[in-house]
Design a protein around this motif. Structure first.
Motif, mmCIF file in Angstrom:
data_model
loop_
_atom_site.group_PDB
_atom_site.id
_atom_site.type_symbol
_atom_site.label_atom_id
_atom_site.label_comp_id
_atom_site.label_asym_id
_atom_site.label_seq_id
_atom_site.Cartn_x
_atom_site.Cartn_y
_atom_site.Cartn_z
ATOM 1 N N PHE A 31 0.834 -1.207 0.000
ATOM 2 C CA PHE A 31 0.000 0.000 0.000
ATOM 3 C C PHE A 31 0.871 1.261 0.000
ATOM 4 O O PHE A 31 0.566 2.234 -0.679
ATOM 5 N N ARG A 32 1.966 1.241 0.766
ATOM 6 C CA ARG A 32 2.856 2.407 0.830
ATOM 7 C C ARG A 32 3.550 2.649 -0.506
ATOM 8 O O ARG A 32 3.668 3.796 -0.949
ATOM 9 N N ILE A 33 4.044 1.585 -1.136
ATOM 10 C CA ILE A 33 4.739 1.718 -2.416
ATOM 11 C C ILE A 33 3.823 2.346 -3.458
ATOM 12 O O ILE A 33 4.244 3.190 -4.247
ATOM 13 N N MET A 34 2.557 1.950 -3.419
ATOM 14 C CA MET A 34 1.592 2.479 -4.384
ATOM 15 C C MET A 34 0.946 3.777 -3.893
ATOM 16 O O MET A 34 0.091 4.331 -4.570
ATOM 17 N N ASP A 35 1.353 4.259 -2.727
ATOM 18 C CA ASP A 35 0.837 5.493 -2.137
ATOM 19 C C ASP A 35 -0.690 5.453 -2.016
ATOM 20 O O ASP A 35 -1.397 6.338 -2.481
ATOM 21 N N LEU A 36 -1.179 4.387 -1.376
ATOM 22 C CA LEU A 36 -2.612 4.173 -1.166
ATOM 23 C C LEU A 36 -2.939 4.143 0.318
ATOM 24 O O LEU A 36 -2.087 3.809 1.141
ATOM 25 N N GLU A 37 -4.176 4.490 0.639
ATOM 26 C CA GLU A 37 -4.675 4.303 2.000
ATOM 27 C C GLU A 37 -4.810 2.807 2.259
ATOM 28 O O GLU A 37 -5.101 2.036 1.336
ATOM 29 N N PHE A 38 -4.649 2.383 3.502
ATOM 30 C CA PHE A 38 -4.780 0.968 3.833
ATOM 31 C C PHE A 38 -6.195 0.457 3.599
ATOM 32 O O PHE A 38 -6.407 -0.730 3.422
ATOM 33 N N SER A 39 -7.155 1.342 3.578
ATOM 34 C CA SER A 39 -8.548 0.945 3.392
ATOM 35 C C SER A 39 -8.982 0.969 1.927
ATOM 36 O O SER A 39 -10.160 0.787 1.636
ATOM 37 N N ALA A 40 -8.048 1.169 0.998
ATOM 38 C CA ALA A 40 -8.389 1.270 -0.423
ATOM 39 C C ALA A 40 -9.034 -0.019 -0.925
ATOM 40 O O ALA A 40 -8.621 -1.116 -0.565
ATOM 41 N N ASP A 41 -10.056 0.146 -1.753
ATOM 42 C CA ASP A 41 -10.719 -1.023 -2.332
ATOM 43 C C ASP A 41 -10.048 -1.381 -3.663
ATOM 44 O O ASP A 41 -9.126 -0.710 -4.119
ATOM 45 N N TRP A 42 -10.541 -2.451 -4.275
ATOM 46 C CA TRP A 42 -9.920 -2.973 -5.493
ATOM 47 C C TRP A 42 -9.964 -1.942 -6.622
ATOM 48 O O TRP A 42 -9.010 -1.786 -7.375
ATOM 49 N N THR A 43 -11.054 -1.220 -6.750
ATOM 50 C CA THR A 43 -11.178 -0.219 -7.801
ATOM 51 C C THR A 43 -10.118 0.872 -7.639
ATOM 52 O O THR A 43 -9.491 1.279 -8.618
ATOM 53 N N ALA A 44 -9.913 1.333 -6.421
ATOM 54 C CA ALA A 44 -8.907 2.364 -6.148
ATOM 55 C C ALA A 44 -7.499 1.843 -6.440
ATOM 56 O O ALA A 44 -6.652 2.579 -6.963
ATOM 57 N N ILE A 45 -7.252 0.581 -6.120
ATOM 58 C CA ILE A 45 -5.942 -0.028 -6.386
ATOM 59 C C ILE A 45 -5.684 -0.074 -7.885
ATOM 60 O O ILE A 45 -4.608 0.285 -8.361
ATOM 61 N N GLN A 46 -6.683 -0.495 -8.649
ATOM 62 C CA GLN A 46 -6.531 -0.565 -10.104
ATOM 63 C C GLN A 46 -6.288 0.817 -10.713
ATOM 64 O O GLN A 46 -5.412 0.972 -11.567
ATOM 65 N N LYS A 47 -7.056 1.790 -10.283
ATOM 66 C CA LYS A 47 -6.899 3.149 -10.814
ATOM 67 C C LYS A 47 -5.510 3.695 -10.518
ATOM 68 O O LYS A 47 -4.857 4.283 -11.382
ATOM 69 N N LYS A 48 -5.054 3.505 -9.290
ATOM 70 C CA LYS A 48 -3.736 4.010 -8.894
ATOM 71 C C LYS A 48 -2.635 3.308 -9.679
ATOM 72 O O LYS A 48 -1.668 3.936 -10.109
ATOM 73 N N PHE A 49 -2.785 1.999 -9.901
ATOM 74 C CA PHE A 49 -1.789 1.245 -10.663
ATOM 75 C C PHE A 49 -1.680 1.796 -12.083
ATOM 76 O O PHE A 49 -0.578 2.005 -12.592
ATOM 77 N N LYS A 50 -2.805 2.047 -12.719
ATOM 78 C CA LYS A 50 -2.795 2.578 -14.083
ATOM 79 C C LYS A 50 -2.113 3.941 -14.134
ATOM 80 O O LYS A 50 -1.332 4.226 -15.048
ATOM 81 N N ILE A 51 -2.380 4.782 -13.150
ATOM 82 C CA ILE A 51 -1.751 6.105 -13.081
ATOM 83 C C ILE A 51 -0.242 5.977 -12.918
ATOM 84 O O ILE A 51 0.534 6.654 -13.605
ATOM 85 N N LEU A 52 0.185 5.089 -12.020
ATOM 86 C CA LEU A 52 1.616 4.919 -11.753
ATOM 87 C C LEU A 52 2.349 4.307 -12.935
ATOM 88 O O LEU A 52 3.492 4.674 -13.218
ATOM 89 N N VAL A 53 1.711 3.377 -13.631
ATOM 90 C CA VAL A 53 2.341 2.773 -14.810
ATOM 91 C C VAL A 53 2.573 3.849 -15.873
ATOM 92 O O VAL A 53 3.640 3.898 -16.492
ATOM 93 N N LYS A 54 1.585 4.699 -16.086
ATOM 94 C CA LYS A 54 1.747 5.782 -17.061
ATOM 95 C C LYS A 54 2.867 6.725 -16.643
ATOM 96 O O LYS A 54 3.648 7.192 -17.476
ATOM 97 N N LYS A 55 2.945 7.014 -15.352
ATOM 98 C CA LYS A 55 3.940 7.954 -14.847
ATOM 99 C C LYS A 55 5.371 7.418 -14.956
ATOM 100 O O LYS A 55 6.295 8.150 -15.312
ATOM 101 N N PHE A 56 5.564 6.140 -14.642
ATOM 102 C CA PHE A 56 6.921 5.578 -14.563
ATOM 103 C C PHE A 56 7.278 4.654 -15.726
ATOM 104 O O PHE A 56 8.302 3.987 -15.678
ATOM 105 N N HIS A 57 6.469 4.615 -16.768
ATOM 106 C CA HIS A 57 6.715 3.686 -17.874
ATOM 107 C C HIS A 57 8.055 3.988 -18.552
ATOM 108 O O HIS A 57 8.397 5.147 -18.796
ATOM 109 N N PRO A 58 8.828 2.941 -18.862
ATOM 110 C CA PRO A 58 10.153 3.130 -19.477
ATOM 111 C C PRO A 58 10.111 3.843 -20.826
ATOM 112 O O PRO A 58 11.077 4.498 -21.201
#
Length: 88
Positions: A31-58
Motif C-alpha cells: 500500500f505504501r509503495i503504491m501510495d494508497l490508504e490501507f482501506s483502499a478497495d480494489w477499484t482504487a488499487i486498479q486506478k492508482k496502478f494505471k496512473i503509476l504505470v503511465k507515470k513511470f513507464h520506461p
C-alpha cells in the motif's frame, strides 16, 4: 490498460480476504509503495496502478534506470495486492 488488455480482473469478483482488517507488513509495504490508504478497495488499487504505470513507464523515460526500478516495485506491490484479493 493492462487489465483491459488481458481481461483478467473484474472489480465485482474480488473481496478483501482479511476480513478483520489486520494487515501484515507485506500488505502495508504494498500500500505504501503504491501510495494508497490501507482501506483502499480494489477499484482504487486498479486506478492508482494505471496512473503509476503511465507515470513511470520506461517508454516515457528511456534509459533511466531509476524509473524502471520504481515501476518494478510498483508492479510487485500490485501483484501482492492482487494475491490478497480473491474471488467470491
Amino acid at each position: 490498460a493492462l487489465n483491459d488488455k488481458f481481461n483478467i480482473f473484474k472489480e465485482k469478483e474480488f473481496i478483501y480476504v482479511n476480513k478483520n482488517k489486520k494487515l501484515c507488513e507485506k500488505d502495508r509495504d504494498a500500500f505504501r509503495i503504491m501510495d494508497l490508504e490501507f482501506s483502499a478497495d480494489w477499484t482504487a488499487i486498479q486506478k492508482k496502478f494505471k496512473i503509476l504505470v503511465k507515470k513511470f513507464h520506461p517508454d516515457k523515460h528511456s534509459g533511466n534506470k531509476k524509473y524502471e526500478d520504481k515501476l518494478k516495485k510498483i508492479t510487485l506491490a500490485y501483484s501482492h495486492l492482487k494475491m490478497v484479493m480473491m474471488t467470491k
